[in-house]
Scaffold this active site. Sequence first.
Site, PDB file in Angstrom:
ATOM      1  N   GLU B  55       0.718  -1.255   0.033  1.00 44.46           N
ATOM      2  CA  GLU B  55      -0.012   0.065   0.152  1.00 44.46           C
ATOM      3  C   GLU B  55       0.739   1.135   0.151  1.00 44.46           C
ATOM      4  O   GLU B  55       0.520   2.303  -0.508  1.00 44.46           O
ATOM      5  CB  GLU B  55      -0.822   0.031   1.171  1.00 44.46           C
ATOM      6  CG  GLU B  55      -2.065  -1.114   1.047  1.00 44.46           C
ATOM      7  CD  GLU B  55      -1.671  -2.319   1.687  1.00 44.46           C
ATOM      8  OE1 GLU B  55      -0.600  -2.683   1.659  1.00 44.46           O
ATOM      9  OE2 GLU B  55      -2.502  -3.353   1.623  1.00 44.46           O
ATOM     10  N   LYS B 167     -17.443  -0.960   6.385  1.00 44.52           N
ATOM     11  CA  LYS B 167     -17.837  -2.015   5.368  1.00 44.52           C
ATOM     12  C   LYS B 167     -19.514  -1.786   5.293  1.00 44.52           C
ATOM     13  O   LYS B 167     -20.029  -2.080   4.189  1.00 44.52           O
ATOM     14  CB  LYS B 167     -17.441  -3.405   6.163  1.00 44.52           C
ATOM     15  CG  LYS B 167     -17.558  -4.511   5.040  1.00 44.52           C
ATOM     16  CD  LYS B 167     -17.014  -5.620   5.973  1.00 44.52           C
ATOM     17  CE  LYS B 167     -17.346  -6.821   4.832  1.00 44.52           C
ATOM     18  NZ  LYS B 167     -16.636  -8.100   4.961  1.00 44.52           N
TER      19      LYS B 167
END
Lengths: 159, 573
Positions: B55, B167
């Site tokens: 990342e 989420k």
Amino acid sequence: MKHTISVLVENKFGTLNRVAAMFSARGFNLESISIGETEDKEISRMTIVTRGDDMIISQILKQLNRLIDTIKVNDLTHKPHIARELLLMTLKLDKSQQREIFELINVFKGKVVDIKQKSITIEVIGSPDKINTAIDLFRPFGIKEIARSGTVALNRGEG
Amino acid sequence: MHKSGQTMNGSEIFFECLRREKVDYIFGYPGGALLKVYETLYDVKDIKHILVRHEQGATHMAEGYARATGKPGVVLVTSGPGATNTVTGISNAYMDSSPMVVFTGQVPSTLIGNDAFQEADIVGITRPITKHNFLVKDVKDMALTIRKAFYLATQGRPGPVLVDLPKDVLNSECVFNWPENVEIRGFKPTIKGHENQIRKAAKIIARAKRPLLYIGGGVVAAEAAEELGKLATSQDIPVTMTLQGLGAFPGGSPLNMGMLGMHGTYWANQAINDCDVLIAVGARFDDRVTGKVDTFATHAFKIHNDIDPTNIDKNVKVDLPVVGDSKHFLRTLLESLPKAREDRSPWLRQIETWREQCPLGYSIDEKSLKTEFVIDEVSKQTAGNAVVTTDVGQHQMWTAQYYKFEKPRSIITSGGLGTMGYGLPAAIGAAFGVQDRPVVLFCGDGGFMMNVQELVTAVHYKLPVKIFLINNNFLGMVRQWQELFHQEKYSFTDLQNSNPDFIRVAEAFGCKAMRAANPAEAKQAIDEALAYNEGPVFVEFQVVKKDMVFPMVPAGASISEMLLDRLNPKTMV
Ligand SMILES: Cc1ncc(C[n+]2csc(CCOP(=O)(O)OP(=O)(O)O)c2C)c(N)n1
């Protein structure tokens, strides 16, 4: 020198944190910070007391302005303003000194908010100077605990 | 494109927003919190997702892309470790004011604060290193938040903005409404500088006998190179640039003095000391530039233009501040200049004398190779027209000194944070954004290893980046300081016995690889590498172990006190 800065900010979670973090990250002094909702529920007012020379204060004002959540920054120090602080203080209560304590509470226009056999809790509201004086004068009676709110301040109204 | 008024889930809204923001690339890496997003992505054709291998790589790629194109770079990573791996890249973009929007997945909002699996308070962690950040708590707020994020990242002084997406928010549905306009009460950057101030500046400049332009990355970000060029040439004002400002003014111009500061040119630093009017544009008086602050440009009337008011009077007190966009500033300045002005030829002659007294230079011998030669040669073979990214260290400073940047958006380097491992992913990001110019990376053997995994990304996407590894078998820049200031105690900087065989490393990743150990081989390898366009090409230049970057201003010294060579570091000029 000491400066009192009033800041209008978005009333969102994390805002206080962002402001406090800016002070610590840049090594600015932060003497007190207080925050609460305003007449507009989406906006909070923060009162910040800090210290620094002109260059530092000007950086503090600019850095505060730069934060996305700040709507208005106003250095009240050299403007007519009202600054208040709330002091809560618990003292030892000794029968022999009871009268003197009550007299002093009167002098400071304080209030008794709790009283027990051996202790008394009072509140005093006033300018930060007055609060400091109150603490000094009550000290000889034996202070058990103190809580100060930090300064809240407003511009003086117009007209 | 979907219409406003349709019901969609959070993931669909996410892509719809990116479409509206005209995003063409996302640099990302999947994970549990993003399963719904990657499910939606499976059928998205118009936005390209680039799979990185770490990342941190994604953030540097996004920044490389942003700096090469001027458009914001976009990152998508999962919660917890995915999010924390972006911290260095975000910090880097913050320090160098690069526009970037980072989307992080987050655990379901009901679990936030519970030390849930793969949870990290990324909004809290990144608060001091983002321009702003958001946690989206309700899918109804998503479109507006994303709109605000792009707006904040690109307007005023650019910077990174993070959006945390739980989420459950990505899974739930609502009616999509695209907010055409954004209004952020606390964000009103001043774009137009104060006109009276600018007129005053124009008068002062016209009367200056020894004016000097000190240019920073702000001029590149504001796309103001053309205005700068006009100002300098019409007024005969020499130009010196910061590391990030390089390219804002053509390297071939006789008015170009190169970089100033710690490893800047002798003549630029002398000129700073001697100028009577210093015009700082889009630069922030960084300590690597000013050296000892109270001896910096003491004889000069200082004019300072910057879009960010906090940069004014932060390090150096200026006489005439102009807050605003650099393009607007330079344009208005040009319009306000009086016809009559001082003759600058004595000043230009003086600078020429300094240049001749102490030019940049290096020696060449047939048997050994120097980094300066490699960079000089690449500069010549690309005619100063490549997009060059660097890592951090000696090679970075030599790049600034010896590559003659002709155009803006040509140097992509970690200036503010000084992040090793930046160069390779930044080059990859730049190569996605720029197809018509060669993309060249110079990196050291130390920094290369820090994000070496991204070679896979370059190979997989067949990106024609030229990876020029300068192998001196040392953490060169640290070694230089150890030699000069720490009694030659080369503590943990000699990599001779621990470096891998770089050619085999590159080949294992599927990369074409070459090696060069003398000037002739180097010339040949550069020529071949520049001609090869089927994918990345890797060249290891085996350079001399102990070379040093000069001139140099020791930390804390005044920029007039430069070390000019290693033999006698104590004689300062
Ligand atoms: C992530 C990170 N860690 C450590 C440093 C400190 N540092 C600055 S330059 C340097 C040496 C770089 O060596 P190399 O990559 O071989 O490049 P060279 O200086 O030899 O060109 C180091 C360790 C840094 N800038 N970034």
